[in-house]
Design a protein around this motif. Structure first.
Motif, PDB file in Angstrom:
ATOM      1  N   THR A   1     -12.720   0.032   7.552  1.00 53.74           N
ATOM      2  CA  THR A   1     -11.607  -0.571   6.819  1.00 53.74           C
ATOM      3  C   THR A   1     -11.748  -0.343   5.319  1.00 53.74           C
ATOM      4  O   THR A   1     -12.676  -0.843   4.690  1.00 53.74           O
ATOM      5  CB  THR A   1     -11.520  -2.081   7.087  1.00 53.74           C
ATOM      6  OG1 THR A   1     -11.566  -2.326   8.492  1.00 53.74           O
ATOM      7  CG2 THR A   1     -10.232  -2.649   6.505  1.00 53.74           C
ATOM      8  N   PRO A   2     -10.807   0.378   4.720  1.00 49.70           N
ATOM      9  CA  PRO A   2     -10.868   0.614   3.279  1.00 49.70           C
ATOM     10  C   PRO A   2     -10.482  -0.628   2.480  1.00 49.70           C
ATOM     11  O   PRO A   2      -9.723  -1.480   2.956  1.00 49.70           O
ATOM     12  CB  PRO A   2      -9.852   1.734   3.069  1.00 49.70           C
ATOM     13  CG  PRO A   2      -8.871   1.556   4.176  1.00 49.70           C
ATOM     14  CD  PRO A   2      -9.650   1.046   5.356  1.00 49.70           C
ATOM     15  N   TYR A   3     -11.001  -0.711   1.288  1.00 50.94           N
ATOM     16  CA  TYR A   3     -10.594  -1.747   0.356  1.00 50.94           C
ATOM     17  C   TYR A   3     -10.723  -1.193  -1.052  1.00 50.94           C
ATOM     18  O   TYR A   3     -11.316  -0.146  -1.276  1.00 50.94           O
ATOM     19  CB  TYR A   3     -11.422  -3.030   0.522  1.00 50.94           C
ATOM     20  CG  TYR A   3     -12.892  -2.913   0.185  1.00 50.94           C
ATOM     21  CD1 TYR A   3     -13.808  -2.512   1.158  1.00 50.94           C
ATOM     22  CD2 TYR A   3     -13.375  -3.222  -1.087  1.00 50.94           C
ATOM     23  CE1 TYR A   3     -15.156  -2.409   0.862  1.00 50.94           C
ATOM     24  CE2 TYR A   3     -14.723  -3.121  -1.390  1.00 50.94           C
ATOM     25  CZ  TYR A   3     -15.614  -2.727  -0.408  1.00 50.94           C
ATOM     26  OH  TYR A   3     -16.948  -2.629  -0.705  1.00 50.94           O
ATOM     27  N   PHE A   4     -10.126  -1.915  -2.013  1.00 48.53           N
ATOM     28  CA  PHE A   4     -10.099  -1.455  -3.394  1.00 48.53           C
ATOM     29  C   PHE A   4     -10.997  -2.324  -4.264  1.00 48.53           C
ATOM     30  O   PHE A   4     -10.776  -3.523  -4.384  1.00 48.53           O
ATOM     31  CB  PHE A   4      -8.659  -1.480  -3.915  1.00 48.53           C
ATOM     32  CG  PHE A   4      -7.757  -0.518  -3.186  1.00 48.53           C
ATOM     33  CD1 PHE A   4      -6.944  -0.953  -2.151  1.00 48.53           C
ATOM     34  CD2 PHE A   4      -7.759   0.820  -3.515  1.00 48.53           C
ATOM     35  CE1 PHE A   4      -6.131  -0.057  -1.472  1.00 48.53           C
ATOM     36  CE2 PHE A   4      -6.951   1.732  -2.838  1.00 48.53           C
ATOM     37  CZ  PHE A   4      -6.140   1.288  -1.816  1.00 48.53           C
ATOM     38  N   ASP A   5     -12.008  -1.715  -4.860  1.00 48.09           N
ATOM     39  CA  ASP A   5     -12.969  -2.492  -5.630  1.00 48.09           C
ATOM     40  C   ASP A   5     -12.727  -2.434  -7.133  1.00 48.09           C
ATOM     41  O   ASP A   5     -13.367  -3.169  -7.895  1.00 48.09           O
ATOM     42  CB  ASP A   5     -14.402  -2.068  -5.311  1.00 48.09           C
ATOM     43  CG  ASP A   5     -14.696  -0.630  -5.726  1.00 48.09           C
ATOM     44  OD1 ASP A   5     -15.889  -0.264  -5.735  1.00 48.09           O
ATOM     45  OD2 ASP A   5     -13.751   0.124  -6.035  1.00 48.09           O
TER      46      ASP A   5
ATOM     47  N   TYR B   1      -4.158   9.419   3.215  1.00 49.97           N
ATOM     48  CA  TYR B   1      -3.411   8.513   4.083  1.00 49.97           C
ATOM     49  C   TYR B   1      -2.197   8.021   3.301  1.00 49.97           C
ATOM     50  O   TYR B   1      -2.320   7.641   2.144  1.00 49.97           O
ATOM     51  CB  TYR B   1      -4.261   7.297   4.476  1.00 49.97           C
ATOM     52  CG  TYR B   1      -5.490   7.625   5.275  1.00 49.97           C
ATOM     53  CD1 TYR B   1      -6.743   7.627   4.679  1.00 49.97           C
ATOM     54  CD2 TYR B   1      -5.406   7.903   6.632  1.00 49.97           C
ATOM     55  CE1 TYR B   1      -7.883   7.904   5.412  1.00 49.97           C
ATOM     56  CE2 TYR B   1      -6.547   8.174   7.374  1.00 49.97           C
ATOM     57  CZ  TYR B   1      -7.772   8.174   6.762  1.00 49.97           C
ATOM     58  OH  TYR B   1      -8.893   8.452   7.496  1.00 49.97           O
TER      59      TYR B   1
ATOM     60  N   TRP C   1       0.857  -1.197   0.000  1.00 48.43           N
ATOM     61  CA  TRP C   1       0.000   0.000   0.000  1.00 48.43           C
ATOM     62  C   TRP C   1       0.886   1.236   0.000  1.00 48.43           C
ATOM     63  O   TRP C   1       1.797   1.337   0.793  1.00 48.43           O
ATOM     64  CB  TRP C   1      -0.855  -0.020   1.256  1.00 48.43           C
ATOM     65  CG  TRP C   1      -1.861   1.060   1.413  1.00 48.43           C
ATOM     66  CD1 TRP C   1      -1.656   2.402   1.474  1.00 48.43           C
ATOM     67  CD2 TRP C   1      -3.269   0.878   1.574  1.00 48.43           C
ATOM     68  NE1 TRP C   1      -2.834   3.044   1.670  1.00 48.43           N
ATOM     69  CE2 TRP C   1      -3.844   2.149   1.743  1.00 48.43           C
ATOM     70  CE3 TRP C   1      -4.084  -0.253   1.620  1.00 48.43           C
ATOM     71  CZ2 TRP C   1      -5.213   2.320   1.916  1.00 48.43           C
ATOM     72  CZ3 TRP C   1      -5.433  -0.079   1.804  1.00 48.43           C
ATOM     73  CH2 TRP C   1      -5.995   1.198   1.952  1.00 48.43           C
TER      74      TRP C   1
ATOM     75  N   TYR D   1     -15.545  -0.672   4.100  1.00 48.80           N
ATOM     76  CA  TYR D   1     -16.444  -1.571   4.806  1.00 48.80           C
ATOM     77  C   TYR D   1     -16.232  -1.242   6.280  1.00 48.80           C
ATOM     78  O   TYR D   1     -15.171  -1.529   6.838  1.00 48.80           O
ATOM     79  CB  TYR D   1     -16.128  -3.038   4.522  1.00 48.80           C
ATOM     80  CG  TYR D   1     -17.095  -3.979   5.194  1.00 48.80           C
ATOM     81  CD1 TYR D   1     -16.825  -4.506   6.454  1.00 48.80           C
ATOM     82  CD2 TYR D   1     -18.300  -4.299   4.581  1.00 48.80           C
ATOM     83  CE1 TYR D   1     -17.723  -5.350   7.082  1.00 48.80           C
ATOM     84  CE2 TYR D   1     -19.201  -5.149   5.202  1.00 48.80           C
ATOM     85  CZ  TYR D   1     -18.911  -5.662   6.449  1.00 48.80           C
ATOM     86  OH  TYR D   1     -19.812  -6.492   7.064  1.00 48.80           O
TER      87      TYR D   1
ATOM     88  N   TRP E   1      -9.344  -1.778 -10.007  1.00 51.17           N
ATOM     89  CA  TRP E   1      -7.913  -1.567 -10.168  1.00 51.17           C
ATOM     90  C   TRP E   1      -7.552  -1.268 -11.620  1.00 51.17           C
ATOM     91  O   TRP E   1      -8.238  -1.708 -12.550  1.00 51.17           O
ATOM     92  CB  TRP E   1      -7.141  -2.817  -9.758  1.00 51.17           C
ATOM     93  CG  TRP E   1      -7.228  -3.212  -8.335  1.00 51.17           C
ATOM     94  CD1 TRP E   1      -8.362  -3.594  -7.646  1.00 51.17           C
ATOM     95  CD2 TRP E   1      -6.152  -3.310  -7.405  1.00 51.17           C
ATOM     96  NE1 TRP E   1      -8.033  -3.919  -6.351  1.00 51.17           N
ATOM     97  CE2 TRP E   1      -6.689  -3.760  -6.178  1.00 51.17           C
ATOM     98  CE3 TRP E   1      -4.777  -3.080  -7.491  1.00 51.17           C
ATOM     99  CZ2 TRP E   1      -5.890  -3.962  -5.042  1.00 51.17           C
ATOM    100  CZ3 TRP E   1      -3.993  -3.280  -6.364  1.00 51.17           C
ATOM    101  CH2 TRP E   1      -4.552  -3.719  -5.158  1.00 51.17           C
TER     102      TRP E   1
END
Lengths: 110, 121
Positions: free
Chosen positions: B105-109, B59, B48, B102, B111
């Motif tokens: 907590t971030p996530y990458f949907d 961030y 990251w 979510y 790319w």
């Protein structure tokens, strides 16, 4: 060295069930942050496989499932298929205010 | 259909600044979401780098924070990565991605395909 620990490789025969573990610490998974999983075929864009520990995006087969407990999480793949052969990464967030990934697990379908 | 595609030089000299952009098609950045950068060094796992919200809050991973700047250009509907004072250790495939949350907590949907950047003289 990745913040989250995954086994470098797992393998299984077609039709079998395999699991991939993801171990963190009290500053990330154990702090209550959720875990997400990605499937990556080298040379292509990583694909979101599981979000929020156990939720599948639209289009992801229900052969893929996730779970989380304490400072660890797991990805399970049932009815293994040749097309599942790929790299799998877990991801969470850390109290240092940064996202963190596992080192990746290479799944080989025998 | 929302698409992201990294753009930038494939070769950067040591001590210089690596610059990549990620134009977004099919979605207006100013509508929302966070937008982020990751990288994968040869033979290693994903790392990251950082994320930014269209409003400017961001961030950065602590190990790169002193060298990284991520910015958003809503007029061009793209976001960018700058990494200064690069060394051979910064050689990697760089990915841009869309991020959502979510809970906390971030996530990458979504790319991009990735852009290989080699640091070499």
């Amino acid at each position: 060295q990745s913040v989250l620990t995954q086994p470098p490789s797992v393998s299984g025969a077609p039709g079998q069930r395999v699991t991939i573990s993801c171990t963190g610490s009290s500053s990330n998974i154990g702090a209550g942050y959720d875990v997400h999983w990605y499937q990556h075929f080298p040379g292509t864009a990583p694909k979101l496989l599981i979000y929020g520990n156990n939720n599948r995006p639209s289009g992801v087969p229900d052969r893929f499932s996730g779970s989380k407990s304490g400072t660890s999480a797991s990805l399970a793949i049932t009815g293994l298929q040749a097309e599942d052969e790929a790299d799998y990464y877990c991801q969470s967030f850390d109290s240092s205010l940064s996202g963190v990934f596992g080192g990746g697990t290479k799944l080989t379908v025998l | 259909q929302v698409q992201l595609q990294e753009s930038g030089p494939g070769l950067v000299r040591p001590s210089e600044t690596l610059s990549l952009t990620c134009p977004v098609s099919g979605y207006s950045i100013s509508r929302g979401y966070y937008w982020g950068w990751m990288r994968q060094p040869p033979g290693k796992g994903l790392e990251w780098i950082g994320s930014i919200y269209h409003g400017g809050s961001n961030y950065y991973t602590p190990s790169l924070k002193s060298r990284v700047t991520i910015s958003v250009d809503t007029s061009k509907n793209q976001f960018s990565l700058k990494l200064s004072s690069v060394t051979a250790a910064d050689t990697a495939v760089y990915y841009c991605a869309r991020s959502t949350y979510y809970g906390s907590t971030p996530y990458f949907d979504l790319w991009g395909q990735g852009n290989l950047v080699t640091v070499s003289s």
